[in-house]
Design a protein around this motif. Structure first.
Motif, PDB file in Angstrom:
ATOM      1  N   UNK A 229       0.838  -1.192   0.000  1.00  0.00           N
ATOM      2  CA  UNK A 229       0.000   0.000   0.000  1.00  0.00           C
ATOM      3  C   UNK A 229       0.876   1.246   0.000  1.00  0.00           C
ATOM      4  N   UNK A 230       0.463   2.220  -0.807  1.00  0.00           N
ATOM      5  CA  UNK A 230       1.218   3.465  -0.940  1.00  0.00           C
ATOM      6  C   UNK A 230       0.236   4.629  -0.852  1.00  0.00           C
TER       7      UNK A 230
ATOM      8  N   UNK B 131       1.413   2.273 -12.431  1.00  0.00           N
ATOM      9  CA  UNK B 131       0.085   1.998 -11.879  1.00  0.00           C
ATOM     10  C   UNK B 131      -0.988   2.606 -12.775  1.00  0.00           C
ATOM     11  N   UNK B 132      -2.206   2.121 -12.584  1.00  0.00           N
ATOM     12  CA  UNK B 132      -3.359   2.617 -13.332  1.00  0.00           C
ATOM     13  C   UNK B 132      -4.341   3.284 -12.368  1.00  0.00           C
TER      14      UNK B 132
ATOM     15  N   UNK C 228      -3.507   7.120  -3.741  1.00  0.00           N
ATOM     16  CA  UNK C 228      -3.490   5.856  -2.997  1.00  0.00           C
ATOM     17  C   UNK C 228      -3.322   4.727  -3.995  1.00  0.00           C
ATOM     18  N   UNK C 229      -2.488   3.772  -3.646  1.00  0.00           N
ATOM     19  CA  UNK C 229      -2.205   2.699  -4.613  1.00  0.00           C
ATOM     20  C   UNK C 229      -1.959   1.370  -3.909  1.00  0.00           C
ATOM     21  N   UNK C 230      -2.419   0.314  -4.543  1.00  0.00           N
ATOM     22  CA  UNK C 230      -2.134  -1.046  -4.081  1.00  0.00           C
ATOM     23  C   UNK C 230      -2.106  -1.976  -5.277  1.00  0.00           C
TER      24      UNK C 230
ATOM     25  N   UNK D  45      -4.651   2.397  -8.605  1.00  0.00           N
ATOM     26  CA  UNK D  45      -4.563   3.635  -7.834  1.00  0.00           C
ATOM     27  C   UNK D  45      -5.892   4.382  -7.830  1.00  0.00           C
ATOM     28  N   UNK D  46      -6.011   5.259  -6.837  1.00  0.00           N
ATOM     29  CA  UNK D  46      -7.135   6.188  -6.745  1.00  0.00           C
ATOM     30  C   UNK D  46      -6.590   7.552  -6.376  1.00  0.00           C
TER      31      UNK D  46
END
Length: 470
Positions: free
Chosen positions: A1-2, A45-46, A18-20, A24-25
């Motif tokens: 998690x980032x 990431x997407x 936010x990314x996992x 991402x969001x």
């Protein structure tokens, strides 16, 4: 998690990435979306979701441009009505994001659609909450900004906010991280703390609004002492609700380098001449009729508060700052820039065109003039609350945001020797340029503002009572 907070200090706004597991969001993006795209690209990431906490009043969101660039779904909470496609989430609905999840908590009060987003880690534990304008560090969102129906009052919304906090936020674990949409300096609250994130436990123990013993005391606490919100707030809220043109199209129109001849032709349309140079540079010379709002301060906020949204704008900037000026104006929906002076003020001056200037004076010079000049008028352009706290006895208060009302200058005339000050100098130069634009030219800017004046306590008398100009 980032998790990464992307904080923009000049408008006190926090967006979040936010990314996992490569998904991402982005929460509450600004209109200039490049930083989110770069971050996602760098991390391979997407961006799948764009979560909006509410219809922002203090800036134009980047949700439409970011969705167009990435194909991401725009998500709002319950009670949202827009004129563009979005996903309206249910209260409690959960979105998967790689190996983590985000749960929607509908928290009406600041606005009716306001929602927080609760982040759960890989094990399903509550990790962080993105609170938008519902909960800040040291404060809560104002209940007087919503585009509400006639049936709802500010007190009604404050009561709703109390219930939202008690039912959705206060039960969370003390170690849950609080990520709000704004920090100190934002007009979306009245006493935001200096930190840009906190924890539920710290806020329970230190946030005045969470100390209220009842709904009634909460309503009283959060509705008292609110300053008048900036004039552009309802405009931005409406833009965010109804949609807007892409930033690329705004830049295409605005990034037109104007020769002096072209610039002068534009003046026939009665545009606003906006000079975004540092106030120190502006004071030394400027195109007559210019308004100075320096990029070094809260540029977008003051531009949105002081400039008309229906009038064209031509820019005078430091060479190389043209695009930055346009982008920062677009953050508050000022999309009507029609070009900039090629070569900046230096090109204008070198061509032998007429220039104007404003005289700087030191605080001790004002002190020497004050006892002997019956036409001397000190104009304090700080907020009413700042003025009430302490001001020079002889000063009259015309808050900067009130200078858009021609009546605010009704008692000022060129027979007065007008000395203008604010707290430190940024706002007073804006004010001086606006007053000059109205044809009043006998003005001086007090360098360093009230802070410099207070350096001579033996030469000035201070008070808390209002002074009135006869």
């Amino acid at each position: 998690m980032f998790i990464k907070q992307l904080y923009t200090g000049c408008i006190s706004e926090a967006a979040y990435y936010i990314e996992s597991n490569g998904i991402a969001a982005v929460i509450d993006p600004l209109r200039d979306i490049e930083s989110y795209l770069v971050l996602a690209s760098e991390r391979n990431a997407r961006i799948q979701y764009i979560f909006e906490t509410h219809f922002h009043a203090d800036f134009v969101s980047g949700h439409l441009d970011l969705a167009a660039a990435t194909g991401a779904t725009i998500v709002y909470g319950p009670n949202t009505i827009t004129k563009y496609p979005v996903y309206i989430a249910k209260d409690g609905e959960t979105f998967s994001l790689g190996n983590i999840s985000i749960q929607v908590l509908h928290t009406p009060g600041h606005t009716l659609e306001s929602s927080c987003y609760l982040l759960k880690d890989e094990e399903g534990n509550n990790k962080a909450i993105f609170t938008g304008d519902t909960l800040f560090v040291g404060d809560v969102g104002r209940p007087d900004l919503s585009q509400k129906s006639n049936e709802l009052t500010m007190n009604d919304l404050a009561g709703m906010l109390y219930e939202s906090l008690q039912q959705k936020i206060m039960p969370l674990e003390d170690d849950v991280v609080v990520y709000p949409a704004h920090g100190a300096g934002s007009s979306c609250g009245k006493s935001l703390g200096a930190e840009t994130f906190s924890t539920i436990g710290v806020q329970k123990s230190s946030n005045y609004a969470l100390q209220a013993e009842s709904k009634e005391t909460f309503i009283k606490a959060v509705t008292e002492g609110l300053n008048t919100p900036p004039a552009y707030f309802p405009i931005n809220a409406s833009i965010n609700k109804e949609g807007y043109s892409s930033l690329d199209s705004i830049l295409e129109k605005a990034m037109q380098a104007l020769s002096i001849k072209d610039f002068k032709e534009k003046l026939a349309d009665n545009p606003i001449i906006l000079d975004s140079r540092h106030p120190d540079r502006f004071m030394q010379g400027f195109v007559p009729g210019s308004i100075n709002i320096g990029l070094n301060g809260r540029f977008a906020e003051w531009a949105g508060s002081l400039l008309p949204f229906t009038q064209p704008i031509v820019l005078v900037t430091e060479v190389g700052s043209e695009k930055e000026s346009v982008i920062r104006l677009s953050r508050v929906g000022l999309d009507n820039v029609v070009g900039y002076l090629s070569g900046g003020f230096e090109a204008w001056q070198n061509a032998g065109e007429t220039i104007d200037l404003i005289i700087d004076v030191e605080a001790d010079e004002l002190a020497m003039d004050l006892p002997f000049d019956e036409n001397l008028v000190i104009v304090d352009v700080r907020r009413e609350t700042e003025y009430a706290n302490e001001h020079v006895k002889e000063a009259i208060n015309i808050p900067l945001d009130q200078l858009t009302d021609p009546g605010s200058m009704a008692n000022l005339d060129d027979h007065h020797n007008i000395y203008i000050h604010c707290a430190s100098g940024y706002r007073s130069v804006i004010a001086a340029s606006m007053i000059k634009r109205q044809g009043i030219h006998n003005i001086r800017n007090v360098v360093g503002g009230i802070e410099a004046i207070k350096g001579f306590p033996d030469k000035f008398e201070f008070e808390k009572e209002a002074a009135v100009l006869n």
